[in-house]
Design an enzyme around this catalytic site. Structure first.
Site, short mmCIF file in Angstrom:
data_model
loop_
_atom_site.label_atom_id
_atom_site.label_comp_id
_atom_site.label_asym_id
_atom_site.label_seq_id
_atom_site.Cartn_x
_atom_site.Cartn_y
_atom_site.Cartn_z
N GLU A 291 -10.63 -0.91 2.87
CA GLU A 291 -10.25 -0.34 4.30
C GLU A 291 -11.24 0.25 4.96
O GLU A 291 -11.26 0.35 6.09
CB GLU A 291 -9.25 0.86 3.89
CG GLU A 291 -8.35 1.08 5.01
CD GLU A 291 -7.17 1.78 4.17
OE1 GLU A 291 -6.16 1.19 3.66
OE2 GLU A 291 -6.99 2.94 4.96
N GLU A 294 -13.27 -2.27 6.70
CA GLU A 294 -12.35 -2.91 7.80
C GLU A 294 -12.12 -2.10 9.05
O GLU A 294 -12.47 -2.62 10.11
CB GLU A 294 -10.93 -3.05 7.28
CG GLU A 294 -9.86 -3.62 8.44
CD GLU A 294 -8.39 -3.58 8.09
OE1 GLU A 294 -8.27 -3.30 7.00
OE2 GLU A 294 -7.48 -3.98 8.96
N CYS A 311 -1.34 2.50 2.87
CA CYS A 311 -0.92 2.76 1.45
C CYS A 311 0.25 3.50 0.95
O CYS A 311 0.93 3.26 -0.05
CB CYS A 311 -2.02 3.50 0.70
SG CYS A 311 -3.26 4.36 1.72
N SER A 331 -3.95 -1.16 8.63
CA SER A 331 -4.96 -1.96 7.92
C SER A 331 -4.44 -2.84 7.13
O SER A 331 -3.29 -2.94 6.62
CB SER A 331 -5.67 -0.81 7.08
OG SER A 331 -6.49 -1.52 5.91
N LYS A 370 7.72 2.54 -3.55
CA LYS A 370 6.84 1.37 -4.32
C LYS A 370 7.57 0.41 -5.06
O LYS A 370 7.12 -0.76 -5.22
CB LYS A 370 5.88 2.43 -5.36
CG LYS A 370 4.91 3.04 -4.40
CD LYS A 370 3.52 2.24 -4.27
CE LYS A 370 2.62 2.98 -3.48
NZ LYS A 370 1.73 2.15 -2.90
N GLU A 373 7.92 -2.15 -2.55
CA GLU A 373 6.50 -2.74 -2.05
C GLU A 373 6.36 -3.86 -3.42
O GLU A 373 5.93 -5.11 -2.98
CB GLU A 373 5.62 -1.96 -2.26
CG GLU A 373 4.05 -2.49 -2.06
CD GLU A 373 3.15 -1.47 -2.24
OE1 GLU A 373 3.01 -0.31 -1.71
OE2 GLU A 373 1.79 -1.65 -2.72
N GLU A 378 4.96 -11.38 -0.59
CA GLU A 378 3.62 -11.45 -0.14
C GLU A 378 2.60 -10.85 -0.88
O GLU A 378 1.45 -11.25 -0.83
CB GLU A 378 3.50 -11.03 1.41
CG GLU A 378 3.50 -9.73 1.83
CD GLU A 378 5.12 -9.20 2.00
OE1 GLU A 378 5.96 -10.07 1.58
OE2 GLU A 378 5.34 -8.14 2.73
N CYS A 518 1.55 11.79 -1.43
CA CYS A 518 2.48 11.30 -2.52
C CYS A 518 2.63 12.32 -3.71
O CYS A 518 3.83 12.21 -4.25
CB CYS A 518 1.34 10.33 -3.35
SG CYS A 518 0.75 9.00 -2.32
#
Lengths: 592, 166, 416
Positions: A291, A294, A311, A331, A370, A373, A378, A518
């Site tokens: 990241e 990037e 994230c 990102s 999560k 996720e 993908e 988190c």
């Protein structure tokens, strides 16, 4: 969040009252509930939550005030000079017991098999008031749990209509996916047109499940999947643990909020039978590499700015649903969890000589989203999911209890190698501002080639600062970088609307969906409050401070990973394994 | 997220235009949502606010659809499920009750061959039990699309009323 | 005694769709008088002098309410007219709106002037939607004549009136619920404080009055020779609209001077009970009111006398029930009303109404036990002691008074 502020700094005006004949002096504006708490009297309550606006709906906190014809709700009544409160008279007891009996008569009483068994406010109160067989007829409607998504399960038969979930969704996240519907005995909590949560505006953050006093909204339980995998001798089961779990887990085992239990937690996971116990902090360090590079790439080559972190899965869901037109700002780096999973099933599998098909990657996360996720098609490679099973902190607590471990007394152990080493930068991922700070530590040094003297970026730290939106600038050669850190989606929406209007002054933005990041996630232990969130944040920064290596790019295992396998950040291989794409999620109806 | 459903554009243009007119007459003021929904509901022959219409109104007023859904289910004059061309509201509160609204309801059930909450096969009538609508001096009475039909104390009167609603 | 015409003196005297017609009988004179006064507080005093109590049902002294509302500091104050009369057998406000809409508008403007408000809202129940055009027309005409809008009567007073519609929810008669409804939400009451006089509609200081209370004001202002004060008895000064329904020959709305006996109202004005039937009970003040047996008939209709007899004036509803309906049936119907109309957000009201409904059904089916009766009593007490809003507080008034008046109904044979 929004408890009315009492004057803290200037000389406080005090009010004198008595509670059960005990004199009490409290700052003006205090509610009876809080005044009682200050002298150790716990007035029973269900809808009241210390971080929420007062609702005064359950009426369980009704108390007697001398001179008042009716009982007053302790949660909503502000004390006055000379007030005489009685919390334990026959009429108060009778009222509270009757209200509990009423709630119970309309409640699915399968307590022994409820996900919140032994961890339920209603159950605790029934026990406290010694509620026995009630002669009220059972009037509950027989509704089944609603299981439609991998993250959150609603069980209307357990709902006591306190409205905490509705308020969390509205006031913390600004989403308003949940609502009351109907009236009188038909009043219920639901989504618009009773649609499955994931098809509404809901982003599966799970904050509703965190404040629910009963088992009406819970995480989808995947503990059995893990137990099954651990029993399967043909599988190599590895686990990674998110940075914020180690400072929250202790809560459930009688430890002080913010207690750091990393070593005991690792021991517990080993005793549970995981083949390897790894650390998501390693994945976090890897995320910073990708990241961070990037961001530099975008900065230097005219990419889309501001770049936003990716994230937090609730946040990513939010972008895909509510600002899909702006998703290029995200990102492309996968989350630490998914990066870890991708590396585990490639690099680690190769090195360990295990067929990736035989590897089961389990993640312990503070987060319900999560789970969603992990189920994204993908996020995987060659037909393999990066992450196979996600457990929330709450589910880990259940597993630890299941095998009868006393967390507090366990010896400490270290994470396994090579995916078990994380730096201080990875550790602070769990707190709002942590990802940004970790990224800056690396970006600064990579760009300037100099060693960062002061690693602590105080401006982006903290729970309360800026009402949840923090700003700072960082000087890079030839460029001042403007950064922003926000937590909760209510704040994220403000940032996004600014971006949509083309008025965003920032280059780099960190967003965490949950309050505090988190450590305040929707999968954390029941009872997580803002006060506890602050303690957990402190604990993460302590972990960071105490670590010898505090910058991701100095993590020797990360360096080795690039040398041996990935090449360099943003390499072809990195892109293949560690980056992802985002989609526009269609809403039920869309109009021009 | 999970579902790859296609975006829907479910409102016929003429209906959308009519809804827009209602919204305009209320200055697109979301505080007037209750009044707006009352009017929008009557645009449908079955006197209800269909789901896509609720989403549309929420979209245009920039308010959460949960709010619209909540309102539709809170107020008894609003409905999110189809009713009928002529929803017959029978007052069952005390002043009508003592003037034999039970008898009136029983007669309506018999003549229409439906129970409370049901709709006739042709979608013409539905029977709804409601609380006092302030026509106690005209009991027993029913209310149909805003009109009160009073002193319905004989079978002939009831039958004549039903026959007049085509 | 018979009906009087004070509050209803305009009924039939003018064309309710024409402001000219209204002005031809002295319309808007009261407003002119009001703005000519040195101190608008005088109007609150006038109301206090007439000892007017809120006509919606709560019976709060209206003059005091206005004085308090005036004293509240704050910008953009709001006047709300509660035209959501939802108490059963209450249809008096309907008559005021239908027959004398301009008087209500004038009253709203006066209230706005006294309170220093910028906006007035009329919240009218959906069931009266047929009178919407009448009120909208009255507002429009008043505006075109300069009684609404900017700089009213050259006094630098800016004020407008908005008409909002309910949609069938009794609880919206409760102030905070009504406010939420106008704000575009479901009408669930909220806790107090903050009180609406301080933070009401759109968090602005708000003064909320019933249609009848407001409608009285222009009449009081025009009442030079204090005719109003000559009506009534003791503390119950003046006149009151009563709406009589149920088992009477001529149900309707009547303006009576306080002190008229209940018998005079029922037998004299409402034509008495249907032939061949005797009186079982009377419910005063609607579904949240209390009931009395036939011995109430010779009680004068005043706040004090009714209270002494265990009932209340409340909204002015008088529901007469004859011997064809049993007490328990009556109670079940009344309970059904609250079971339908509770908003359900607070536990005692949501669950209590359900359980009381179940137990009343058991009594009717002769399956109730003594325990059930005790439970019912307890539920009723818990509801009135601890509910969030006035609906829950008063929902069991009828039942609790019935337990006093007709104890035999609750004597059940079942075991402990």
């Amino acid at each position: 969040m929004a408890n009315e502020k009492t004057t803290t700094d200037q000389a406080q005006e005090m009010v004198n009252l008595t509670i059960n004949n005990i004199p009490v002096s409290v700052p003006k504006g205090t509610k009876i509930m809080e005044a009682a708490k200050s002298i150790g009297i716990d007035i029973p309550h269900l809808c009241y939550h210390e971080d929420q606006r007062v609702k005064a709906r359950c009426r369980l906190c009704s108390v007697e005030v001398t001179g008042k014809r009716r009982l007053l709700a302790a949660c909503s009544t502000v004390v006055w000079e000379g007030m005489e409160v009685h919390t334990d008279t026959p009429i108060v007891r009778d009222t509270q017991v009757t209200i509990l009996q009423m709630l119970l008569a309309n409640h699915n009483q399968d307590c022994l098999t409820c996900p919140r068994n032994q961890n339920c406010d209603l159950q605790r109160l029934c026990s406290r008031f010694n509620i026995q067989q009630s002669h009220l007829p059972r009037v509950e409607k027989h509704e089944k749990p609603i299981v439609t998504n991998p993250a959150i399960v609603r069980d209307p038969s357990k709902c006591i209509r306190c409205g905490r979930c509705i308020q969390a969704c509205k006031d913390i996240q600004g989403i308003r996916a949940l609502t009351y519907c109907g009236r009188s005995a038909d009043l219920r909590v639901t989504t618009a047109f009773d649609k499955p949560m994931e098809t509404t505006d809901c982003i599966l953050c799970g904050q509703c499940s965190l404040v629910c006093p009963t088992g009406a909204i819970v995480e989808k339980d995947d503990t059995q999947k893990v137990l099954d995998a651990l029993q399967d001798t043909s599988k190599h089961v590895i686990v990674q643990v998110a940075p914020s779990v180690r400072v929250a887990l202790g809560d459930a085992f009688g430890m002080e909020p913010g207690a750091i239990v990393t070593g005991q937690m690792v021991t517990a996971l080993k005793l549970l039978g995981f083949d390897k116990v790894f650390d998501t902090n390693f994945g976090a360090d890897l995320t910073i590499m990708e990241e961070g590079y990037e961001f530099l790439d975008r900065l230097q080559n005219g990419g889309v700015l501001p770049m936003m972190t990716s994230c937090s899965p609730g946040w990513v869901n939010f972008m895909e649903k509510h600002f899909p037109d702006q998703r290029d700002h995200l990102s492309s780096a996968k989350s630490p969890m998914s990066m870890f999973g991708a590396i585990a099933k490639t690099y680690y599998a190769q090195n360990a000589g295990i067929d990736p098909h035989d590897i089961v990657t389990v993640s312990i996360m503070p987060c319900t989203a999560k789970k969603f996720e992990a189920a994204r098609p993908e996020l995987g490679h060659d037909g393999l999911s990066d992450v196979d099973i996600v457990l929330t902190t709450r589910e880990l607590i259940k597993l630890i209890k299941y095998v009868g471990l006393e967390l507090v007394s366990l010896p400490e152990s270290d994470f396994d190698s090579p995916l078990g080493f994380g730096t201080g930068a990875g550790a602070i991922f769990g707190a709002t501002g942590g990802v940004m700070e970790a990224a800056l530590r690396t970006v600064y040094e990579k760009v300037t080639g100099k060693t960062l003297e002061k690693l602590d970026f105080e401006d982006v730290r903290g729970f309360d600062k800026g009402g949840g939106i923090k700003e700072a600038t960082v000087e890079l050669p030839g460029r001042t970088v403007r950064i922003c850190v926000a937590h909760t989606l209510k704040n994220a929406r403000k940032i996004m609307e600014q971006i949509r209007r083309g008025e965003s002054p920032y280059d780099f933005i960190e967003i965490m969906a949950c309050p505090g990041g988190c450590i305040g996630g929707g999968g954390q232990p029941i009872g997580t409050t803002n006060a506890i969130r602050r303690k957990r944040i402190e604990a993460l920064y302590k972990i960071d401070r105490d670590l010898p290596i505090r910058k991701s790019h100095e993590n020797p295992d990360i360096i080795k990973l690039y040398q041996d396998f990935l090449g360099e950040p943003l390499s072809h291989k990195s892109h293949e394994l560690l980056h992802t794409t985002y989609h526009k999620v269609p809403l039920p109806y869309e109009f021009d | 997220m999970l579902s790859e459903q296609k975006p829907k554009y479910p409102l016929p243009a003429d209906l959308q235009a009519k809804i827009d007119l209602v919204l305009e007459s209320h200055d697109y003021d979301f505080t007037q949502i209750v009044g707006i929904l009352l009017e929008v509901q009557d645009l449908d022959e079955m006197h209800y606010v269909p789901e896509p219409v609720a989403y549309y109104v929420a979209n245009r007023l920039n308010m959460p659809v949960t709010n619209v859904f909540d309102i539709l289910n809170f107020y008894s004059e609003l409905s999110s499920t189809p009713r009928a061309k002529y929803p017959i509201q029978v007052c069952t509160s005390i002043a009508c009750h003592v003037n034999d609204s039970d008898g009136l309801a029983a007669k309506l059930k018999e003549l229409l061959n439906i129970d409370f909450g049901e709709t006739t096969y042709d979608g013409r009538f539905t029977l709804e039990k409601v609380t006092c609508f302030g026509a106690c001096d005209r009991a027993p009475a029913v209310r149909i699309n805003g009109h009160v039909y009073d002193h319905l104390d004989t079978t002939e009167k009831i039958r004549a009323l039903l026959d007049s609603l085509k | 005694m018979s009906e009087v015409r004070f509050l209803t003196e305009n009924f039939g005297q003018y064309d309710p769709s024409s402001i000219n017609s209204y002005m031809s009988i002295g319309g808007f004179q009261a407003l002119r008088q009001a703005v000519a006064m040195d101190d608008p507080e005088g109007i609150a005093t006038l109301i206090s002098e007439a000892k007017v109590r809120g006509r919606g049902g709560a019976e709060y002294p209206m003059g005091r309410k206005w004085s308090q509302a005036r004293a509240v500091k704050g910008e953009k104050k709001i006047i709300i007219c509660n035209a959501d009369e939802g108490e059963t057998t209450t249809f008096k406000d309907r008559e005021l709106i239908k027959n004398d809409p301009f008087n209500l508008i004038e009253a709203m403007i006066i209230a706005g002037y006294v309170m220093g408000a910028t906006d007035g809202y009329i919240y009218m129940r959906a069931e009266y939607a047929c009178y919407r055009p009448l009120l909208l027309n009255a507002i429009r005409q008043a505006k075109s004549y300069g009684f609404l809008g900017q700089n009213i009567l050259g006094k630098g007073f800016d004020y407008d009136i908005h008409l909002y519609s309910g949609a069938g929810a009794y609880v919206c008669g409760e102030g905070t619920a009504l406010i939420r409804s106008i704000e575009g939400k479901a009408g669930r009451p909220r806790m107090k404080p903050p009180f609406i006089k301080v933070s009401g509609l759109f968090a602005r200081p708000t003064c909320l009055n019933n249609v009848e209370s407001l409608s009285l004001v222009p009449h009081l202002l025009r009442d030079k020779d204090k005719r109003y004060l000559t009506y009534g008895v003791g503390e119950s000064v003046g006149t009151k609209l009563v709406s009589v329904g149920g088992n009477v020959k001529h149900p309707g709305v009547f303006e009576i001077p306080f002190g008229t006996t209940v018998r005079e109202i029922i037998d004299g004005l409402a034509g008495g009970l249907p032939d061949g039937h005797s009186l079982r009970l009377i419910q005063f003040g609607g579904a949240s009111g209390k009931i009395a047996g036939p011995d109430i008939l010779d009680t004068p209709y005043t706040y004090e006398d009714l209270r002494a007899a265990g009932v209340m004036v409340g909204s002015g509803a008088i529901c007469v029930v004859d011997d064809r309906t049993s007490v328990i049936d009556f109670l079940r119907i009344n309970q059904d009303f609250f079971y339908e109309e509770s908003c359900g957000q607070c536990t005692p009201c949501r669950e209590g109404n359900l359980h009381i409904k179940i137990i009343l059904d058991r009594i009717a089916n002769h399956t109730a036990t003594k325990d059930d009766i005790k439970t019912m009593e307890k539920m009723a007490r818990v509801m009135s002691m601890s509910s969030l809003c006035g609906l829950g507080e008063t929902a069991q008034n009828t039942l609790r008074s019935a337990m006093q008046v007709f104890p035999e109904v609750f004597e059940v044979g079942g075991a402990e």
